[in-house]
Design a protein around this motif. Structure first.
Motif, PDB file in Angstrom:
ATOM      1  N   ALA A 134       8.446 -58.138 -63.964  1.00  0.00           N
ATOM      2  CA  ALA A 134       8.514 -59.412 -64.381  1.00  0.00           C
ATOM      3  C   ALA A 134       8.262 -60.556 -63.311  1.00  0.00           C
ATOM      4  N   ASP A 135       8.418 -60.227 -61.902  1.00  0.00           N
ATOM      5  CA  ASP A 135       8.328 -61.166 -60.665  1.00  0.00           C
ATOM      6  C   ASP A 135       6.844 -61.510 -60.749  1.00  0.00           C
ATOM      7  N   TYR A 136       5.980 -60.397 -60.770  1.00  0.00           N
ATOM      8  CA  TYR A 136       4.626 -60.568 -60.348  1.00  0.00           C
ATOM      9  C   TYR A 136       3.839 -61.282 -61.825  1.00  0.00           C
ATOM     10  N   ILE A 137       4.732 -61.263 -62.997  1.00  0.00           N
ATOM     11  CA  ILE A 137       4.012 -61.602 -64.204  1.00  0.00           C
ATOM     12  C   ILE A 137       4.457 -63.065 -64.039  1.00  0.00           C
ATOM     13  N   MET A 138       5.589 -63.607 -63.715  1.00  0.00           N
ATOM     14  CA  MET A 138       5.959 -64.897 -63.587  1.00  0.00           C
ATOM     15  C   MET A 138       5.071 -65.833 -62.545  1.00  0.00           C
ATOM     16  N   CYS A 139       4.608 -64.876 -61.335  1.00  0.00           N
ATOM     17  CA  CYS A 139       3.886 -65.584 -60.584  1.00  0.00           C
ATOM     18  C   CYS A 139       2.580 -65.820 -61.046  1.00  0.00           C
ATOM     19  N   ILE A 174       4.207 -76.086 -58.253  1.00  0.00           N
ATOM     20  CA  ILE A 174       4.105 -74.776 -59.250  1.00  0.00           C
ATOM     21  C   ILE A 174       3.693 -73.550 -58.661  1.00  0.00           C
ATOM     22  N   LEU A 175       2.545 -73.528 -57.941  1.00  0.00           N
ATOM     23  CA  LEU A 175       2.022 -72.371 -57.174  1.00  0.00           C
ATOM     24  C   LEU A 175       3.026 -71.804 -56.440  1.00  0.00           C
ATOM     25  N   ALA A 176       3.885 -72.951 -55.440  1.00  0.00           N
ATOM     26  CA  ALA A 176       4.609 -72.329 -54.448  1.00  0.00           C
ATOM     27  C   ALA A 176       5.853 -71.553 -55.257  1.00  0.00           C
ATOM     28  N   ALA A 177       6.068 -72.169 -56.554  1.00  0.00           N
ATOM     29  CA  ALA A 177       7.270 -71.485 -57.176  1.00  0.00           C
ATOM     30  C   ALA A 177       7.102 -69.789 -57.429  1.00  0.00           C
ATOM     31  N   GLY A 178       5.884 -69.543 -57.936  1.00  0.00           N
ATOM     32  CA  GLY A 178       5.340 -68.052 -57.922  1.00  0.00           C
ATOM     33  C   GLY A 178       5.429 -67.437 -56.772  1.00  0.00           C
ATOM     34  N   GLN A 179       4.786 -68.059 -55.713  1.00  0.00           N
ATOM     35  CA  GLN A 179       4.783 -67.376 -54.458  1.00  0.00           C
ATOM     36  C   GLN A 179       6.050 -67.207 -53.970  1.00  0.00           C
ATOM     37  N   THR A 180       7.076 -68.142 -53.959  1.00  0.00           N
ATOM     38  CA  THR A 180       8.585 -68.075 -53.586  1.00  0.00           C
ATOM     39  C   THR A 180       9.096 -66.743 -54.201  1.00  0.00           C
ATOM     40  N   LEU A 181       8.803 -66.779 -55.541  1.00  0.00           N
ATOM     41  CA  LEU A 181       9.352 -65.629 -56.302  1.00  0.00           C
ATOM     42  C   LEU A 181       9.046 -64.180 -55.768  1.00  0.00           C
ATOM     43  N   VAL A 182       7.731 -64.152 -55.532  1.00  0.00           N
ATOM     44  CA  VAL A 182       7.287 -62.831 -55.073  1.00  0.00           C
ATOM     45  C   VAL A 182       7.841 -62.576 -53.539  1.00  0.00           C
ATOM     46  N   MET A 183       7.558 -63.731 -52.790  1.00  0.00           N
ATOM     47  CA  MET A 183       8.227 -63.405 -51.370  1.00  0.00           C
ATOM     48  C   MET A 183       9.665 -63.030 -51.282  1.00  0.00           C
ATOM     49  N   LEU A 184      10.404 -63.739 -52.132  1.00  0.00           N
ATOM     50  CA  LEU A 184      11.769 -63.164 -52.135  1.00  0.00           C
ATOM     51  C   LEU A 184      12.072 -61.792 -52.539  1.00  0.00           C
ATOM     52  N   ALA A 185      11.244 -61.256 -53.379  1.00  0.00           N
ATOM     53  CA  ALA A 185      11.137 -59.898 -53.539  1.00  0.00           C
ATOM     54  C   ALA A 185      10.561 -58.841 -52.387  1.00  0.00           C
ATOM     55  N   THR A 226      11.616 -69.403 -46.796  1.00  0.00           N
ATOM     56  CA  THR A 226      11.639 -68.377 -47.515  1.00  0.00           C
ATOM     57  C   THR A 226      11.015 -67.351 -46.656  1.00  0.00           C
ATOM     58  N   SER A 227      11.592 -66.128 -46.400  1.00  0.00           N
ATOM     59  CA  SER A 227      11.106 -64.865 -45.803  1.00  0.00           C
ATOM     60  C   SER A 227      10.027 -64.314 -46.355  1.00  0.00           C
ATOM     61  N   ILE A 228       9.081 -63.941 -45.523  1.00  0.00           N
ATOM     62  CA  ILE A 228       8.028 -63.264 -46.261  1.00  0.00           C
ATOM     63  C   ILE A 228       8.457 -61.723 -46.378  1.00  0.00           C
ATOM     64  N   PHE A 229       9.712 -61.282 -45.537  1.00  0.00           N
ATOM     65  CA  PHE A 229      10.253 -60.015 -45.577  1.00  0.00           C
ATOM     66  C   PHE A 229      11.096 -59.879 -46.826  1.00  0.00           C
ATOM     67  N   GLY A 230      11.401 -60.934 -47.657  1.00  0.00           N
ATOM     68  CA  GLY A 230      12.213 -60.847 -48.696  1.00  0.00           C
ATOM     69  C   GLY A 230      13.717 -61.074 -48.460  1.00  0.00           C
ATOM     70  N   GLY A 231      14.339 -61.354 -49.579  1.00  0.00           N
ATOM     71  CA  GLY A 231      15.865 -61.587 -49.522  1.00  0.00           C
ATOM     72  C   GLY A 231      16.318 -62.959 -48.969  1.00  0.00           C
TER      73      GLY A 231
END
Lengths: 332, 331
Positions: free
Chosen positions: B231-236, B70-81, B275-280
């Protein structure tokens, strides 16, 4: 590089211009003076003893900030600074406990070498694994803190009294403590030659634009590596400073110094995008960050608010910077 | 097809060994490679200690992997951005602690207090990163420090009542139903599906990829980038808060360093998952397998019976090796 600077503005006052060019050299020291004035105002009996404990408390943090600053200037980040301080600190505490003064000095040279070696390991992994530096140093930080626990399971160890008095003692007047002199001396001895040399130029060059530096023939990988080595070296000085000022080795010191050291670097005007900032701002910012909990005690406020204020201060400073940039962009 | 292919391969076709063909296959099916790695770890455990891998062991792995997932879901969302959130561990701890100290006001109020922390810190992160363009690393570091400090002051001065973990949170974090299905899967699976399906199929999900790939291009194309990031950081933050509740349900004791150990794994699960830390680039499926790999790795290290520091060193070293191998493979 020079073409990016605006032409000389003769009408502007010299000091204002100086402040704009070197925000770290003017802003933070002024801020510290303000803080010291406030401290003396709320605690009129501020004595040389208070000044000494400020210098002792701030020294390891200032070195953590210095370690972070070198790496950040080169465009990287090192989240393992605190753990390297912990390792060098417990290593010194464990080996110096039964040593005499001369042996302790020799051992501290060894500890410095080990700090530089840990930094070198960080640098090698960052350069050759191509894993992002945040991830690498977050992980090596985890590893180093395991190493620190391996050397010393719980706080303990020690060093000969004469060695400790180098940091805890005073010099000439009771207002000038050994910790202050050691801090200034170590930062000056390591940083001034680097900054004045080709390496200093290269560190700033790869920090501000890696691609441009590479095209100008800079060995980017070697320079990044050396930035991490310097970071490890500063961390080791911090670890030795920590034992000089506290007298024992603390294997769990890591987390605090990583976060607060980075905070001091950012507050001291070092840009996280690299290439900008100096050494004076972060070191002075470390003093400000150390002074906050002290002032809270003087004001009879729970010193635990110190961490809240530290966090708020970082957030406000960076957000204010963002706001200024936003407003400027609007105006255009 | 053949001729141009040969012209870009200076050594000719004979140089393609079986290994590089295997490598090419892994490059195309990275999830497959990760699952193979996971199975290899499980096999390693079974070889080292025959009889370890049982249905109960698997159910325990899933139980422990859920909060990390669950934590990694939030982290993935912000890392993708193109960001990172270093405040997730503090948020999880604060969520658990506030929930536990408000449990006397009833279960739903307590849970709302916990989720409220996630919402609040996520919103502050979002404000700084999305609107004021602060670097995510510094911003979340600062909010993490603030959250932790506020929590310490709160625990000493303002606490509503002594922390107590309600029984339904305990069963959420440690209970099992239907002969061994961990209850926390009922939190992880719906949330996970939301992310897994939402990322490629919803507008917001695609915009998260787009912003992470090229923020300037998105702005020029008329995307309200700040809304996406906010929205991304709120989800995280919310994911971190939920994870905190699951973690405290498992330990049954809310303390100040509850979730500290989860910070590195939350980033590592996403990185190992591609997931790349540089996003996308990347996705949540990889992070799920990453979370499982890290949980199995932890179990493997526990089996080794080595002292804690040694385990910590090995854990870190293996994370580095995996991340390096993955980066080599996909770059």
């Amino acid at each position: 590089m020079t073409s990016a600077n605006p032409p000389h503005d003769a009408g502007r006052a010299g000091l204002g211009r100086f402040a704009q060019r070197h925000p770290g050299l003017v802003g933070m020291p002024l801020f510290l003076l303000l803080f010291l004035a406030v401290t003396v105002a709320i605690h009129p009996s501020y004595s040389s003893f208070d000044a000494q404990s400020l210098a002792m408390g701030a020294m390891p943090l200032a070195l953590a900030a210095a370690a972070q600053t070198v790496v950040v200037i080169s465009g990287g980040i090192d989240l393992s600074v605190g753990s390297m301080i912990a390792v060098t600190n417990v290593l010194a505490a464990a080996t110096m406990e039964h040593a005499n003064f001369g042996q302790a000095v020799l051992l501290s040279v060894l500890v410095l070498a080990i700090g530089a070696a840990m930094g070198a390991a960080n640098g090698l992994i960052v350069v050759y694994s191509r894993v992002p530096d945040v991830v690498v140093t977050l992980t090596t930080g985890f590893i180093w803190s395991g190493v620190a626990l391996l050397i010393l399971e719980k706080p303990g160890g020690g060093a000969p009294d004469r060695f400790l008095s180098l940091g805890a003692g005073t010099f000439a007047t009771p207002w000038i403590s050994g910790a202050l002199i050691l801090l200034i001396a170590s930062v000056a001895i390591i940083w001034i030659p680097v900054q004045r040399s080709r390496l200093g130029l290269l560190l700033y060059a790869i920090g501000s634009d890696k691609a441009a530096a590479f095209r100008s023939g800079v060995n980017v990988e070697r320079t990044r590596f050396l930035a991490y080595v310097l970071g490890g070296l500063f961390s080791a000085v911090g670890g030795i400073g920590l034992i000089m000022t506290t007298g024992i080795g603390s294997p769990l010191a890591g987390v605090y110094y990583t976060l607060s050291g980075l905070a001091a670097a950012v507050l001291g005007g070092v840009s996280l995008s690299g290439g900008r900032g100096g050494m004076v701002g972060p070191v002075v910012a470390a003093y400000v960050l150390t002074l906050i909990p002290t002032d809270l005690i003087f004001l009879n406020i729970d010193p635990n608010f110190g961490q809240v204020i530290q966090g708020t201060l970082i957030v406000l400073v960076v957000m204010a910077g963002g706001l200024v940039a936003l407003l400027r962009a609007r105006k255009r | 097809m053949n001729a141009p292919a040969q012209s870009i391969r200076p050594h000719g076709p004979s140089a393609i060994s079986l290994g590089s063909r295997f490598g090419a296959m892994l490059r195309r099916h990275t999830i497959g490679a990760l699952i193979l790695l996971l199975l290899a770890f499980v096999a390693g455990i079974e070889v080292a200690r025959p009889g370890t891998v049982t249905p109960i062991w698997i159910s325990n792995i899933l139980l422990f992997a859920a909060p990390l997932g669950i934590l990694a879901a939030g982290q993935t969302l912000v890392m993708l951005a193109g960001g990172i959130d270093l405040s997730v561990a503090s948020v999880a701890t604060a969520s658990a602690y506030l929930m536990a100290t408000h449990s006397s006001q009833g279960g739903s109020a307590a849970v709302l207090w916990g989720l409220g922390v996630g919402l609040l810190v996520g919103a502050v992160n979002g404000l700084g990163i999305a609107v004021l363009r602060v670097q995510p690393l510094v911003m979340t570091l600062g909010t993490g420090l603030m959250t932790e400090g506020t929590l310490i002051v709160y625990s000493q001065k303002l606490m509503a009542s002594a922390p107590r973990v309600p029984s339904f949170i305990q069963s959420l974090g440690s209970g099992k139903v239907l002969g061994g299905v961990p209850i926390d899967l009922f939190a992880w699976i719906p949330l996970g599906f939301l992310v897994l399906i939402g990322l490629p199929r919803t507008g917001l999900g695609r915009l998260i990829y787009a912003v992470g790939d090229n923020r300037e291009a998105c702005e020029l194309a008329g995307v309200r980038v700040w809304q996406v990031l906010f929205a991304d950081y709120i989800m995280c933050g919310l994911f971190a808060a939920v994870a905190g509740l699951v973690i405290v349900g498992g330990t049954n004791a809310a303390d100040m360093s509850l979730a500290d150990v989860y910070l590195l794994p939350s980033v590592a699960a996403a990185i190992i998952g591609g997931t790349s830390i540089f996003g996308g680039r990347g996705g949540y499926a990889g992070s799920v397998v990453g979370a499982l790999i890290l949980t199995v790795l932890n179990s493997l290290l526990t089996l080794l019976d080595a002292p804690e520091p040694i385990r910590q060193i090995l854990y870190g070293a293996i994370i580095l090796l995996l991340a390096a191998a993955y980066t080599r493979l996909t770059d």
